[in-house]
Design an enzyme around this catalytic site. Structure first.
Site, PDB file in Angstrom:
ATOM      1  N   ASP A 204       6.308  -4.470  -9.124  1.00 42.23           N
ATOM      2  CA  ASP A 204       5.814  -5.838  -8.982  1.00 42.23           C
ATOM      3  C   ASP A 204       5.489  -6.357 -10.374  1.00 42.23           C
ATOM      4  OD1 ASP A 204       2.621  -5.663  -9.305  1.00 42.23           O
ATOM      5  OD2 ASP A 204       3.304  -3.951  -8.107  1.00 42.23           O
TER       6      ASP A 204
ATOM      7  N   GLU B 289      -8.044  -7.576  -3.652  1.00 42.82           N
ATOM      8  CA  GLU B 289      -8.719  -6.508  -4.393  1.00 42.82           C
ATOM      9  C   GLU B 289     -10.053  -6.925  -5.002  1.00 42.82           C
ATOM     10  OE1 GLU B 289      -6.858  -5.696  -8.412  1.00 42.82           O
ATOM     11  OE2 GLU B 289      -5.126  -6.589  -7.399  1.00 42.82           O
TER      12      GLU B 289
END
Length: 272
Positions: A77, A165
């Site tokens: 990513d 996150e």
């Protein structure tokens, strides 16, 4: 003669006494105790992970998974942190079977490399998906508005990925209320549930006890370990992000790397 017998008894106690054996065993065991490796924290994150001291010390299999030894599809990513990428070179790298591109964050930020990365990665034959960095301190509607405006679902090979996150300083109730609303909106737009990305410790603290997330596919991040991470509640997941320091042809500097686990395959996250 009595003195001789006393000496024999004393010597036998030193040789066979369980007290000394147990003491030695305890000292040896204590020297080998270690805590789990801290989990990752991306450049845009303010979440500071702590070691999971309650995790078991032995490797245990995930529910529904087989041993992860062997070949598994790897991917990466990327975002603007990787700069200008040579996607022609990336597509030739055997360690890249799929790519997630950062598209948006919160209700205001569009990654300035997203349009270029999307066009070039797909032009070079890679399977590509887009991800949104979720900010719990911002309304779900506001974040979905920019998500929908920037991410063209007709140009996606993979299901969208929602990066969760950080808590943003909000309560747990607010975190889940806004996240669940955002996931609902994305699901309605795509006709399928998105994939959720988070760290192992963050999952254990904020996801493990909520049945709402059971139907969702997860990408779990945990670095600095050679063993596939497992979750506190034994839940399954499809992808493990195992490094933030990968080296890939066509990308200057370090990049996040991940791979499928167990029996899971690319078909599970394909959008079309």
């Amino acid at each position: 003669m009595n003195l001789y017998r006393i000496l024999i008894i004393i010597l036998s106690l030193f040789i066979v006494s369980p007290t000394f054996a147990i003491k030695k065993k305890k000292i040896k065991k204590g020297e080998m105790v270690s805590v789990g490796a801290p989990e990752p924290d991306g450049p845009a994150s303010s979440y500071q992970a702590t070691p999971d001291v309650n995790a078991p010390r032995v490797k245990q299999p995930l529910i529904g998974l087989i041993a992860y030894e062997g070949d598994h599809l790897h991917g990466i990513d990327v975002s603007h942190y990787q700069g200008r990428i040579d996607w022609r070179a990336v597509a030739k790298d055997k360690n890249v079977g799929y790519v997630y591109l950062k598209a948006t964050e919160s209700n205001y930020m569009v990654d300035d490399t997203y349009a270029y990365n999307l066009a070039e990665a797909r032009k070079n034959g890679l399977k590509v998906g887009s991800y949104h960095f979720f900010r719990p301190g911002v309304s779900a509607a506001g974040q979905f508005a920019i998500f929908k405006r920037v991410i063209d679902k007709k140009k996606q090979d993979l299901l969208p990925l929602i990066d969760v996150e950080v808590t943003g300083g909000v309560s747990i109730e607010t975190l889940h209320a806004r996240l669940q609303e955002f996931l609902r909106l994305v699901t309605e737009e795509y006709g399928r549930r998105p994939v959720i990305y988070t760290g192992r410790n963050f999952y254990n603290k904020y996801f493990a006890g909520y049945s709402f997330y059971k139907p969702y596919l997860f990408m779990i991040a945990m670095y600095n370990t050679e063993e596939q991470p497992y979750l506190a509640n034994g839940d399954d997941y499809v992808i493990w992000q195992y490094s933030c320091k990968g080296r890939i042809n066509g990308i200057r500097g370090e990049v996040d790397q991940s791979r499928f686990v167990g029996r899971h395959t690319l078909s599970e996250i394909m959008y079309k």
